[in-house]
Design a protein around this motif. Structure first.
Motif, PDB file in Angstrom:
ATOM      1  N   HIS A   1      42.335   7.820  19.054  1.00  0.00           N
ATOM      2  CA  HIS A   1      43.152   8.968  19.440  1.00  0.00           C
ATOM      3  C   HIS A   1      42.579  10.232  18.807  1.00  0.00           C
ATOM      4  O   HIS A   1      42.163  10.231  17.646  1.00  0.00           O
ATOM      5  CB  HIS A   1      44.596   8.781  18.965  1.00  0.00           C
ATOM      6  N   GLY A   2      42.554  11.300  19.602  1.00  0.00           N
ATOM      7  CA  GLY A   2      42.152  12.600  19.093  1.00  0.00           C
ATOM      8  C   GLY A   2      42.923  13.702  19.802  1.00  0.00           C
ATOM      9  O   GLY A   2      43.480  13.485  20.881  1.00  0.00           O
ATOM     10  N   ARG A   3      42.943  14.883  19.185  1.00  0.00           N
ATOM     11  CA  ARG A   3      43.653  16.029  19.765  1.00  0.00           C
ATOM     12  C   ARG A   3      42.752  17.251  19.772  1.00  0.00           C
ATOM     13  O   ARG A   3      42.029  17.513  18.808  1.00  0.00           O
ATOM     14  CB  ARG A   3      44.899  16.368  18.941  1.00  0.00           C
ATOM     15  N   THR A   4      42.834  17.986  20.882  1.00  0.00           N
ATOM     16  CA  THR A   4      42.137  19.262  21.016  1.00  0.00           C
ATOM     17  C   THR A   4      43.149  20.328  21.431  1.00  0.00           C
ATOM     18  O   THR A   4      44.288  20.011  21.769  1.00  0.00           O
ATOM     19  CB  THR A   4      41.040  19.220  22.104  1.00  0.00           C
TER      20      THR A   4
ATOM     21  N   ARG B   1      44.206  11.139  29.017  1.00  0.00           N
ATOM     22  CA  ARG B   1      44.398  12.510  28.546  1.00  0.00           C
ATOM     23  C   ARG B   1      45.808  12.957  28.894  1.00  0.00           C
ATOM     24  O   ARG B   1      46.296  12.698  29.991  1.00  0.00           O
ATOM     25  CB  ARG B   1      43.353  13.383  29.235  1.00  0.00           C
ATOM     26  N   GLN B   2      46.458  13.625  27.938  1.00  0.00           N
ATOM     27  CA  GLN B   2      47.808  14.142  28.165  1.00  0.00           C
ATOM     28  C   GLN B   2      47.917  15.525  27.527  1.00  0.00           C
ATOM     29  O   GLN B   2      47.721  15.666  26.311  1.00  0.00           O
ATOM     30  CB  GLN B   2      48.849  13.207  27.556  1.00  0.00           C
TER      31      GLN B   2
ATOM     32  N   GLU C   1      50.173  18.510  26.328  1.00  0.00           N
ATOM     33  CA  GLU C   1      51.528  18.851  25.909  1.00  0.00           C
ATOM     34  C   GLU C   1      51.495  20.268  25.366  1.00  0.00           C
ATOM     35  O   GLU C   1      51.067  20.496  24.223  1.00  0.00           O
ATOM     36  CB  GLU C   1      52.016  17.913  24.808  1.00  0.00           C
TER      37      GLU C   1
ATOM     38  N   ILE D   1      48.428  21.634  23.227  1.00  0.00           N
ATOM     39  CA  ILE D   1      47.651  20.530  22.655  1.00  0.00           C
ATOM     40  C   ILE D   1      47.323  19.518  23.742  1.00  0.00           C
ATOM     41  O   ILE D   1      48.131  19.244  24.623  1.00  0.00           O
ATOM     42  CB  ILE D   1      48.454  19.829  21.531  1.00  0.00           C
ATOM     43  N   CYS D   2      46.140  18.936  23.647  1.00  0.00           N
ATOM     44  CA  CYS D   2      45.754  17.848  24.545  1.00  0.00           C
ATOM     45  C   CYS D   2      45.434  16.614  23.707  1.00  0.00           C
ATOM     46  O   CYS D   2      44.631  16.683  22.779  1.00  0.00           O
ATOM     47  CB  CYS D   2      44.544  18.228  25.392  1.00  0.00           C
ATOM     48  N   HIS D   3      46.076  15.506  24.040  1.00  0.00           N
ATOM     49  CA  HIS D   3      45.826  14.222  23.389  1.00  0.00           C
ATOM     50  C   HIS D   3      44.812  13.445  24.225  1.00  0.00           C
ATOM     51  O   HIS D   3      44.913  13.406  25.453  1.00  0.00           O
ATOM     52  CB  HIS D   3      47.107  13.390  23.298  1.00  0.00           C
TER      53      HIS D   3
ATOM     54  N   LEU E   1      42.937   9.561  24.421  1.00  0.00           N
ATOM     55  CA  LEU E   1      42.799   8.182  23.979  1.00  0.00           C
ATOM     56  C   LEU E   1      41.560   7.621  24.647  1.00  0.00           C
ATOM     57  O   LEU E   1      41.366   7.802  25.857  1.00  0.00           O
ATOM     58  CB  LEU E   1      43.999   7.328  24.409  1.00  0.00           C
TER      59      LEU E   1
ATOM     60  N   GLU F   1      41.054  11.688  12.755  1.00  0.00           N
ATOM     61  CA  GLU F   1      41.762  10.493  12.324  1.00  0.00           C
ATOM     62  C   GLU F   1      40.736   9.509  11.782  1.00  0.00           C
ATOM     63  O   GLU F   1      39.679   9.316  12.377  1.00  0.00           O
ATOM     64  CB  GLU F   1      42.548   9.902  13.488  1.00  0.00           C
TER      65      GLU F   1
END
Length: 101
Positions: free
Chosen positions: A7-10, A43-44, A46, A49-51, A53, A89
């Motif tokens: 998991h990462g966030r941009t 990709r999600q 919100e 922020i974009c998550h 996986l 992470e």
């Protein structure tokens, strides 16, 4: 079979560029590693922020070690990840995977 999930966030504004970057780095390396069965990016977005996986399936733990190295529970990052990711992470998750027939 073993499933590996990272998991990462941009920032949402970087989501399209990061997707292309991951396809050219992580996905390319997954597919070139013996024992890789499949790889997907989820990709999600919100708000701002974009998550991301990455979900990869492997024949066995030895194939994951070929990809990730002996410390296979640690997340594997690439040079330009620091340009996009909001944090790093430390670990990924591994799951024994069973397919219903």
């Amino acid at each position: 079979m073993i499933t590996r999930i990272w998991h990462g966030r941009t920032k949402a504004e970087d989501a399209d560029q990061y997707l292309i970057y991951v396809q050219n780095t992580g996905l390319a390396e997954y597919f070139s590693t013996k024992g890789n069965i499949s790889a997907k990016i989820l990709r999600q977005i919100e708000g701002e922020i974009c998550h991301f996986l990455t979900i990869t399936e492997w024949e066995n733990m030895e194939s994951i070690i070929q990809f990730a190295g002996e410390d296979f529970e640690k997340a594997k990052y690439y040079e330009e990840d620091k340009k996009y990711l909001l944090e790093f992470e430390e670990n990924v998750n591994h799951y024994e995977t069973y397919v219903a027939s």
